[in-house]
Design a protein around this motif. Sequence first.
Motif, PDB file in Angstrom:
ATOM      1  N   GLU A   1      71.159  55.943  -5.830  1.00 10.41           N
ATOM      2  CA  GLU A   1      72.054  56.384  -4.749  1.00 10.41           C
ATOM      3  C   GLU A   1      73.147  55.348  -4.481  1.00 10.41           C
ATOM      4  O   GLU A   1      74.298  55.701  -4.249  1.00 10.41           O
ATOM      5  CB  GLU A   1      71.261  56.673  -3.469  1.00 10.41           C
ATOM      6  CG  GLU A   1      70.301  57.834  -3.581  1.00 10.41           C
ATOM      7  CD  GLU A   1      70.999  59.161  -3.835  1.00 10.41           C
ATOM      8  OE1 GLU A   1      72.130  59.366  -3.351  1.00 10.41           O
ATOM      9  OE2 GLU A   1      70.399  60.008  -4.527  1.00 10.41           O
ATOM     10  N   ARG A   2      72.782  54.096  -4.518  1.00 13.49           N
ATOM     11  CA  ARG A   2      73.777  53.028  -4.315  1.00 13.49           C
ATOM     12  C   ARG A   2      74.824  53.062  -5.423  1.00 13.49           C
ATOM     13  O   ARG A   2      76.021  52.910  -5.176  1.00 13.49           O
ATOM     14  CB  ARG A   2      73.092  51.666  -4.268  1.00 13.49           C
ATOM     15  CG  ARG A   2      74.060  50.537  -4.050  1.00 13.49           C
ATOM     16  CD  ARG A   2      73.345  49.219  -3.924  1.00 13.49           C
ATOM     17  NE  ARG A   2      74.331  48.149  -3.899  1.00 13.49           N
ATOM     18  CZ  ARG A   2      74.099  46.921  -4.316  1.00 13.49           C
ATOM     19  NH1 ARG A   2      72.902  46.584  -4.748  1.00 13.49           N
ATOM     20  NH2 ARG A   2      75.041  46.020  -4.277  1.00 13.49           N
TER      21      ARG A   2
ATOM     22  N   ASP B   1      77.201  55.915  -4.760  1.00 12.74           N
ATOM     23  CA  ASP B   1      78.055  55.610  -3.613  1.00 12.74           C
ATOM     24  C   ASP B   1      79.138  54.604  -3.988  1.00 12.74           C
ATOM     25  O   ASP B   1      80.311  54.813  -3.693  1.00 12.74           O
ATOM     26  CB  ASP B   1      77.209  55.063  -2.461  1.00 12.74           C
ATOM     27  CG  ASP B   1      78.047  54.717  -1.255  1.00 12.74           C
ATOM     28  OD1 ASP B   1      78.798  55.592  -0.778  1.00 12.74           O
ATOM     29  OD2 ASP B   1      77.951  53.562  -0.784  1.00 12.74           O
ATOM     30  N   GLU B   2      78.763  53.522  -4.644  1.00 11.82           N
ATOM     31  CA  GLU B   2      79.733  52.482  -4.977  1.00 11.82           C
ATOM     32  C   GLU B   2      80.707  52.901  -6.070  1.00 11.82           C
ATOM     33  O   GLU B   2      81.887  52.593  -5.989  1.00 11.82           O
ATOM     34  CB  GLU B   2      79.005  51.189  -5.329  1.00 11.82           C
ATOM     35  CG  GLU B   2      78.333  50.581  -4.109  1.00 11.82           C
ATOM     36  CD  GLU B   2      77.686  49.234  -4.375  1.00 11.82           C
ATOM     37  OE1 GLU B   2      77.834  48.679  -5.488  1.00 11.82           O
ATOM     38  OE2 GLU B   2      77.029  48.729  -3.446  1.00 11.82           O
TER      39      GLU B   2
ATOM     40  N   HIS C   1      81.674  55.929  -6.725  1.00 10.41           N
ATOM     41  CA  HIS C   1      82.561  56.915  -6.102  1.00 10.41           C
ATOM     42  C   HIS C   1      83.597  56.232  -5.199  1.00 10.41           C
ATOM     43  O   HIS C   1      84.773  56.567  -5.196  1.00 10.41           O
ATOM     44  CB  HIS C   1      81.757  57.939  -5.301  1.00 10.41           C
ATOM     45  CG  HIS C   1      82.587  58.926  -4.592  1.00 10.41           C
ATOM     46  ND1 HIS C   1      83.284  59.913  -5.236  1.00 10.41           N
ATOM     47  CD2 HIS C   1      82.875  59.073  -3.273  1.00 10.41           C
ATOM     48  CE1 HIS C   1      83.941  60.634  -4.361  1.00 10.41           C
ATOM     49  NE2 HIS C   1      83.718  60.139  -3.168  1.00 10.41           N
ATOM     50  N   ARG C   2      83.144  55.253  -4.435  1.00 11.12           N
ATOM     51  CA  ARG C   2      84.015  54.547  -3.497  1.00 11.12           C
ATOM     52  C   ARG C   2      85.132  53.795  -4.215  1.00 11.12           C
ATOM     53  O   ARG C   2      86.241  53.686  -3.709  1.00 11.12           O
ATOM     54  CB  ARG C   2      83.188  53.583  -2.662  1.00 11.12           C
ATOM     55  CG  ARG C   2      83.949  52.961  -1.530  1.00 11.12           C
ATOM     56  CD  ARG C   2      83.105  52.188  -0.543  1.00 11.12           C
ATOM     57  NE  ARG C   2      81.700  52.158  -0.855  1.00 11.12           N
ATOM     58  CZ  ARG C   2      80.962  51.061  -0.830  1.00 11.12           C
ATOM     59  NH1 ARG C   2      81.501  49.910  -0.516  1.00 11.12           N
ATOM     60  NH2 ARG C   2      79.682  51.088  -1.105  1.00 11.12           N
ATOM     61  N   PHE C   3      84.845  53.265  -5.405  1.00 10.13           N
ATOM     62  CA  PHE C   3      85.839  52.464  -6.116  1.00 10.13           C
ATOM     63  C   PHE C   3      86.625  53.253  -7.144  1.00 10.13           C
ATOM     64  O   PHE C   3      87.375  52.691  -7.927  1.00 10.13           O
ATOM     65  CB  PHE C   3      85.165  51.263  -6.790  1.00 10.13           C
ATOM     66  CG  PHE C   3      84.575  50.310  -5.796  1.00 10.13           C
ATOM     67  CD1 PHE C   3      85.387  49.620  -4.912  1.00 10.13           C
ATOM     68  CD2 PHE C   3      83.218  50.124  -5.724  1.00 10.13           C
ATOM     69  CE1 PHE C   3      84.851  48.751  -3.983  1.00 10.13           C
ATOM     70  CE2 PHE C   3      82.657  49.246  -4.793  1.00 10.13           C
ATOM     71  CZ  PHE C   3      83.488  48.566  -3.926  1.00 10.13           C
ATOM     72  N   SER C   4      86.481  54.572  -7.125  1.00  9.83           N
ATOM     73  CA  SER C   4      87.234  55.367  -8.115  1.00  9.83           C
ATOM     74  C   SER C   4      88.625  55.690  -7.642  1.00  9.83           C
ATOM     75  O   SER C   4      89.005  55.491  -6.547  1.00  9.83           O
ATOM     76  CB  SER C   4      86.472  56.655  -8.433  1.00  9.83           C
ATOM     77  OG  SER C   4      86.309  57.434  -7.277  1.00  9.83           O
TER      78      SER C   4
END
Length: 79
Positions: free
Chosen positions: A69-70, A73-74, A76-79
Amino acid sequence: MPDKLRVAFAGVHRSLQTTPGGHNWGSAFAPVKEMQVVAVYDAGRETREQSCATWKHVWGDIVPYGDYERMLDEVHRFS
């Protein structure tokens, strides 16, 4: 030039070699210049690290995750 497709692999125990084989996503995608593997998830720390080392010559530094999950999340956040 279009951006590369950013990819994260989950379960990389079959991608520890550069030779093609069943479910070896690393060897299947290595020739695809339009994509970049940015992260891998696997429950085994040694497996994660070995996968990153195996494919470093193709995709550079790949971030290993022990928490799926991390990773999602990470990445996706940095894309």
